[in-house]
Design a protein around this motif. Structure first.
Motif, mmCIF file in Angstrom:
data_model
loop_
_atom_site.group_PDB
_atom_site.id
_atom_site.type_symbol
_atom_site.label_atom_id
_atom_site.label_comp_id
_atom_site.label_asym_id
_atom_site.label_seq_id
_atom_site.Cartn_x
_atom_site.Cartn_y
_atom_site.Cartn_z
ATOM 1 N N MET A 294 0.829 -1.202 0.000
ATOM 2 C CA MET A 294 0.000 0.000 0.000
ATOM 3 C C MET A 294 0.867 1.257 0.000
ATOM 4 S SD MET A 294 -3.096 -1.055 2.614
ATOM 5 C CE MET A 294 -3.942 0.508 2.381
ATOM 6 N N ILE A 295 1.962 1.227 0.751
ATOM 7 C CA ILE A 295 2.864 2.386 0.783
ATOM 8 C C ILE A 295 3.503 2.609 -0.583
ATOM 9 C CG2 ILE A 295 5.066 3.226 1.719
ATOM 10 C CD1 ILE A 295 4.306 1.900 4.375
ATOM 11 N N ILE A 296 3.943 1.515 -1.205
ATOM 12 C CA ILE A 296 4.586 1.626 -2.527
ATOM 13 C C ILE A 296 3.594 2.144 -3.567
ATOM 14 C CG2 ILE A 296 5.651 0.330 -4.405
ATOM 15 C CD1 ILE A 296 6.834 -1.532 -2.231
ATOM 16 N N VAL A 297 2.403 1.554 -3.600
ATOM 17 C CA VAL A 297 1.399 1.962 -4.576
ATOM 18 C C VAL A 297 0.946 3.401 -4.324
ATOM 19 C CG1 VAL A 297 -0.948 1.544 -5.418
ATOM 20 C CG2 VAL A 297 0.605 -0.375 -5.017
ATOM 21 N N GLY A 298 0.674 3.725 -3.041
ATOM 22 C CA GLY A 298 0.227 5.074 -2.709
ATOM 23 C C GLY A 298 1.281 6.120 -3.032
ATOM 24 N N GLY A 299 2.534 5.833 -2.679
ATOM 25 C CA GLY A 299 3.604 6.781 -2.938
ATOM 26 C C GLY A 299 3.856 6.970 -4.428
ATOM 27 N N MET A 300 3.912 5.872 -5.168
ATOM 28 C CA MET A 300 4.173 5.964 -6.605
ATOM 29 C C MET A 300 3.018 6.633 -7.345
ATOM 30 S SD MET A 300 7.148 5.054 -7.182
ATOM 31 C CE MET A 300 6.971 5.178 -8.965
ATOM 32 N N SER A 301 1.793 6.405 -6.887
ATOM 33 C CA SER A 301 0.655 7.038 -7.546
ATOM 34 C C SER A 301 0.725 8.551 -7.388
ATOM 35 C CB SER A 301 -0.664 6.507 -6.975
ATOM 36 O OG SER A 301 -0.824 6.902 -5.613
ATOM 37 N N GLU A 302 1.181 9.018 -6.222
ATOM 38 C CA GLU A 302 1.297 10.462 -6.013
ATOM 39 C C GLU A 302 2.405 11.051 -6.870
ATOM 40 O OE1 GLU A 302 0.712 14.270 -4.996
ATOM 41 O OE2 GLU A 302 -0.617 12.542 -4.725
ATOM 42 N N VAL A 303 3.488 10.313 -7.045
ATOM 43 C CA VAL A 303 4.573 10.767 -7.937
ATOM 44 C C VAL A 303 4.027 10.950 -9.349
ATOM 45 C CG1 VAL A 303 6.768 10.150 -9.007
ATOM 46 C CG2 VAL A 303 6.418 9.731 -6.559
ATOM 47 N N LEU A 304 3.285 9.946 -9.830
ATOM 48 C CA LEU A 304 2.740 10.015 -11.186
ATOM 49 C C LEU A 304 1.707 11.130 -11.309
ATOM 50 C CD1 LEU A 304 2.321 6.198 -11.944
ATOM 51 C CD2 LEU A 304 4.081 7.748 -12.817
ATOM 52 N N ILE A 305 0.882 11.302 -10.278
ATOM 53 C CA ILE A 305 -0.127 12.361 -10.300
ATOM 54 C C ILE A 305 0.544 13.726 -10.430
ATOM 55 C CG2 ILE A 305 -1.831 13.594 -8.896
ATOM 56 C CD1 ILE A 305 -2.580 10.848 -7.701
ATOM 57 N N SER A 306 1.607 13.933 -9.664
ATOM 58 C CA SER A 306 2.279 15.232 -9.661
ATOM 59 C C SER A 306 3.057 15.477 -10.943
ATOM 60 C CB SER A 306 3.231 15.313 -8.455
ATOM 61 O OG SER A 306 2.518 15.213 -7.248
ATOM 62 N N ILE A 307 3.738 14.446 -11.425
ATOM 63 C CA ILE A 307 4.567 14.627 -12.621
ATOM 64 C C ILE A 307 3.710 14.782 -13.879
ATOM 65 C CG2 ILE A 307 6.189 13.457 -14.159
ATOM 66 C CD1 ILE A 307 7.638 12.413 -11.772
#
Length: 325
Positions: A294-307
């Motif tokens: 969940m941490i990996i998916v949540g963190g990576m999703s925010e990276v993609l959302i921002s970029i």
């Protein structure tokens, strides 16, 4: 207080921010690994992190011939408070681990990114997409699962946080560590016109001052420390002080509070997977593995959302001053 300023020396680069946030969280995950090899009080261990960070960032600035920038960018209350709370929250956290359960200490310090996010939304008017709220919720729940606060049994999910009169002091120190961590991250969102390495240097200076003030009350002893202890003490200062906290300061300059918060929980994965499992052979339960995912998916999703978001696609209208971060 005023919102973070923008100037010709302050390009906001999301990629730089996320890279530094990821490095910071990774190196922070090794705090326990180093601390297990040092026979010293927690605040004295934290002292090493601030001292090494301050010395090494000063050396970098001097090597680049930019010492005048330490005077060019005037100090402000938010710069002082950011450093002060950085030192205090780490000292309080290590003290908390000595007087309450690790689970309680971990939970309270990791409300820090949530606090900084809420403060930034309220006072700095930082916008939050719905997807970011879900990502933040996912990494927070993941943190509780990987730290053992939430578990899965035959009756479903269970919450394992406990309080008692005996651990009251430790719980209060843990709570202070979380509030302090949140304030450190929040105040780090101000004065973004100051180059990252200059801000990091002043952060370490005022963190060092705050910890030194605590020594009046804690009175740490070092007579029991051996040469091996001192080697590990310097090591944690370089890796988890200069490396982790320095990159953390740089990351908060480029990222919104919520963006940094979502990535910061990667530290839990590093501590459990790389340190706990790979180094010490501590097995992971199914709940911990789910929490890590969940941490990996949540963190990576925010990276993609921002970029991939519109704010990142908009070209910077500022240029980077030579040598700044």
């Amino acid at each position: 207080m005023t919102a973070p300023a923008s100037s010709s020396t302050t390009p906001i680069n999301k990629q730089v921010g996320f890279i530094n946030a990821f490095i910071a969280a990774t190196l922070m995950g090794f705090v326990g690994f180093f601390a297990r090899h040092i026979d010293a009080q927690g605040d004295f261990i934290a002292f090493s992190r601030m001292m090494c960070g301050g010395i090494l960032f000063f050396a970098i600035i001097a090597y680049k011939g930019r010492l005048l920038e330490l005077k060019e960018f005037k100090l402000s209350p938010t710069m002082v408070l950011s450093g002060f709370f950085m030192g205090n929250c780490l000292s309080a956290y290590i003290t908390a681990t000595q007087h309450t359960s690790i689970a309680n200490a971990v939970f309270f310090i990791y409300i820090g990114p949530i606090i900084s996010t809420l403060l930034a939304v309220i006072f700095l008017k930082e916008s939050m997409k719905l997807a970011t709220w879900f990502a933040l919720l996912a990494v927070f729940i993941g943190m509780m699962m990987i730290s053992g606060l939430m578990s899965i049994d035959s009756s479903g999910l269970s919450f394992g946080m406990q309080f008692s009169e005996k651990t009251f002091f430790g719980d209060m120190m843990a709570l202070y560590s979380g509030v302090g961590y949140g304030l450190f991250l929040f105040f780090g969102r101000f004065r973004t016109e100051v180059p990252g390495d200059v801000r990091a240097f002043w952060n370490f200076v005022f963190a060092l001052a705050g910890i030194t003030l605590l020594f009046v009350f804690t009175k740490p002893t070092i007579s029991q420390m051996t040469s091996t202890d001192w080697m590990w003490w310097v090591g944690i200062g370089i890796v988890c002080g200069f490396g982790a906290l320095g990159t953390c300061t740089i990351a908060t300059r480029h990222l919104k509070a919520a963006e940094f918060a979502c990535v910061s929980y990667w530290e839990c994965v590093v501590a459990s997977l790389f340190v706990g499992l790979m180094i010490y052979g501590e097995p992971l339960s199914s709940a911990q593995m789910i929490g890590g995912a969940m941490i990996i998916v949540g963190g990576m999703s925010e990276v993609l959302i921002s970029i991939l978001g519109k704010s990142f696609k908009r070209p910077d209208n500022v240029t980077l001053k030579a040598g700044s971060i």
